[in-house]
Design an enzyme around this catalytic site. Structure first.
Site, short mmCIF file in Angstrom:
data_model
loop_
_atom_site.label_atom_id
_atom_site.label_comp_id
_atom_site.label_asym_id
_atom_site.label_seq_id
_atom_site.Cartn_x
_atom_site.Cartn_y
_atom_site.Cartn_z
N HIS A 106 0.79 -1.23 0.00
CA HIS A 106 0.00 0.00 0.00
C HIS A 106 0.83 1.29 0.00
CE1 HIS A 106 -3.51 -2.40 0.25
NE2 HIS A 106 -3.53 -2.61 1.54
N HIS A 180 -9.76 1.85 0.56
CA HIS A 180 -9.64 0.70 1.46
C HIS A 180 -10.69 0.72 2.57
CE1 HIS A 180 -7.65 -2.48 3.69
NE2 HIS A 180 -6.72 -2.56 2.76
N GLU A 317 -11.69 -3.80 -2.70
CA GLU A 317 -10.75 -2.82 -3.21
C GLU A 317 -10.61 -2.99 -4.72
OE1 GLU A 317 -7.13 -3.49 -0.69
OE2 GLU A 317 -8.57 -4.63 0.45
C1 GLA Z 1 -5.25 -5.33 1.88
C2 GLA Z 1 -4.39 -6.52 1.78
C3 GLA Z 1 -4.45 -7.28 3.06
C4 GLA Z 1 -4.09 -6.41 4.24
C5 GLA Z 1 -4.97 -5.21 4.25
C6 GLA Z 1 -4.57 -4.26 5.34
O1 GLA Z 1 -6.57 -5.67 1.86
O2 GLA Z 1 -4.72 -7.35 0.70
O3 GLA Z 1 -3.59 -8.39 2.99
O4 GLA Z 1 -2.75 -6.01 4.15
O5 GLA Z 1 -4.90 -4.56 3.02
O6 GLA Z 1 -4.47 -4.90 6.57
#
Ligand code: GLA
Length: 353
Positions: A106, A180, A317
Site C-alpha cells: 500500500h 480501502h 478494493e
Molecule cells: C489489503 C491486503 C491485506 C491487508 C490489508 C490491510 O486488503 O490485501 O492483505 O494487508 O490490506 O491490513
C-alpha cells in the site's frame, strides 16, 4: 444536497485535518477527511429506514495516525503488494521500502493514506462532493517521478458514492489506486461479516503464496471457494481448509473481473440479511481485492469504543492486480509522461425488502 466542513483535529506535525460531511436528500451521509482521503463514515438506511454507520474507522486523528489498518483510506502510489518491493522499468531496477513481511504494501511507510491532501468542495445540480489533490514527489517512498494525483468523491441522490481517480507523472512510474474502506452493513463492525452474502462477477482469480504475493497465474474459480458468481454467504466456505484460504488467512485475493476493458460495470454486490442493506460495486478497474478482515484481531478500538474483532469488516478494493509490475501477463500499471491514469468506482447503497 448539503456539505459541511469542520476541523477534525491536528496531526502530530500540527497539520489541520478537515472533515467534509456530504448529505443527500435520501438519508445518506458520507464523511471524508483530507488526511489519507479517508472515508470516515457512511450512514445509510436499513430496510426499516434506520440510518446507521456501515464502515469501520476512528473518531479522532491520533488513532488514524497510530493504529489504523488502512481504514477507509486511499491506498497508493501502488495499492496492495509488490514482491520484495522490487520492480523494473525499461531495465532499471527500483527498490521500495519493504514495509510488510519483506514486501511493499500500500505505497510504503508513508503512503497516500497518511498524507494531507488539498481539498475543494463542489455542489452541482443533484450532486455534492469533494476533490482531493496530492503531489507525490519524485523519490517519495522511492517511486520514480513527480506524480500528481486527483481523487474526487461525489454523492448523489440515488445513494451512490462515486470515486474518480486521475494521475499524471513526469517520469515513467507505476500506479495502482484504490479505496480501502472496511464495510459491515449490519452494524459498522460490532459483529463479524461472515453472514453477509457476496457476489463477484469473476470467473478467475490470482492465487497467492503464504506471503500474499501472486504466483502469476490466472486460475479458474470453478469448484473452489472462490466462486462468488452467484450470491454466497462469506462464511460458507471460509474454513474449508483450501490452500488459498490458508495462504490468505481467509479471503484476501484479487478477483479477475469478467468485464469489458475500461467500462464502468456492476461487478460485485454485498447483501446483509438482517438489516436488508445492499451494496453494489461498479468499477472501470480490471480487478477487485476481496479482503475478509483477517488481520483484525480485536486490539484496535475504533469509533464508539468498538474493538474490531477478527473478520468484523470486509474490503472490496477495486484495483489493478497485486504485484503487476512483475507479471507481464497482468494488465499494465505503468504510467508514462504525457499519459493520464483514470479510473472510477461507485459504491451504491440500497435495501432489499
Ligand atoms: C489489503 C491486503 C491485506 C491487508 C490489508 C490491510 O486488503 O490485501 O492483505 O494487508 O490490506 O491490513
Amino acid at each position: 444536497m448539503t456539505i459541511e466542513e469542520s476541523t477534525f483535529g491536528y496531526t502530530k506535525e500540527n497539520q489541520r485535518v478537515s472533515l467534509f460531511k456530504l448529505g443527500n436528500g435520501a438519508g445518506m451521509t458520507v464523511e471524508i477527511l483530507n488526511y489519507g482521503g479517508i472515508i470516515k463514515n457512511i450512514c445509510v438506511p436499513d430496510r426499516y429506514g434506520k440510518v446507521e454507520d456501515v464502515v469501520l474507522g476512528h473518531d479522532n486523528i491520533t488513532d488514524y495516525e497510530e493504529k489504523s489498518d488502512y481504514f477507509g483510506c486511499i491506498a497508493g502510489r501502488f495499492a496492495n503488494r509488490i514482491n520484495q518491493g522490487r520492480f523494473r522499468i525499461n531495465g532499471t531496477q527500483f527498490q521500495l521500502p519493504q514495509n510488510s513481511n519483506g514486501n511493499s504494501l500500500h505505497g510504503g511507510i508513508k503512503g497516500f493514506d497518511k498524507q494531507i491532501w488539498k481539498a475543494q468542495t463542489f455542489h452541482s445540480g443533484d450532486e455534492v462532493g469533494v476533490s482531493l489533490f496530492y503531489l507525490s514527489e519524485d523519490g517519495e517512498e522511492d517511486y520514480p517521478g513527480n506524480m500528481k494525483c486527483w481523487v474526487t468523491y461525489t454523492l448523489d441522490n440515488s445513494n451512490q458514492l462515486k470515486i474518480e481517480y486521475r494521475a499524471e507523472t513526469d517520469k515513467t512510474t507505476i500506479v495502482n489506486l484504490t479505496n480501502h474502506t472496511y464495510f459491515n452493513l449490519k452494524d459498522g463492525g460490532e459483529t463479524t461479516i461472515l453472514n453477509h452474502d457476496l457476489k463477484i462477477k469473476a470467473s478467475c482469480f490470482t492465487p497467492v503464496d503464504a506471503k500474499l504475493i501472486p504466483h502469476g497465474t490466472i486460475d479458474s474459480v470453478n469448484d473452489t471457494p472462490f466462486d462468488f458468481r452467484e450470491f454466497k454467504t462469506i462464511g460458507e466456505h471460509i474454513e474449508t481448509g483450501h490452500v488459498q484460504l490458508k495462504n490468505g488467512g481467509g479471503y484476501d485475493h484479487n478477483f479477475v473481473l469478467d468485464k469489458e476493458d475500461g467500462a464502468c460495470e456492476l461487478i460485485a454486490s454485498v447483501y446483509e440479511p438482517i438489516s436488508g442493506r445492499l451494496l453494489d460495486v461498479l468499477t472501470t478497474e480490471p480487478g477487485i481485492q476481496f479482503y475478509s478482515g483477517n488481520f483484525l484481531k480485536g486490539d484496535i478500538v475504533g469509533k464508539n469504543g468498538v474493538a474490531y474483532k477478527f473478520r468484523s469488516g470486509l474490503c472490496l478494493e477495486t484495483q489493478h492486480f497485486p504485484d503487476a509490475p512483475n507479471h507481464d501477463n497482468f494488465p499494465s500499471t505503468i504510467l508514462n509522461p504525457g499519459e493520464q491514469f483514470e479510473s472510477a468506482t461507485i459504491y451504491k447503497f440500497g435495501v432489499e425488502p
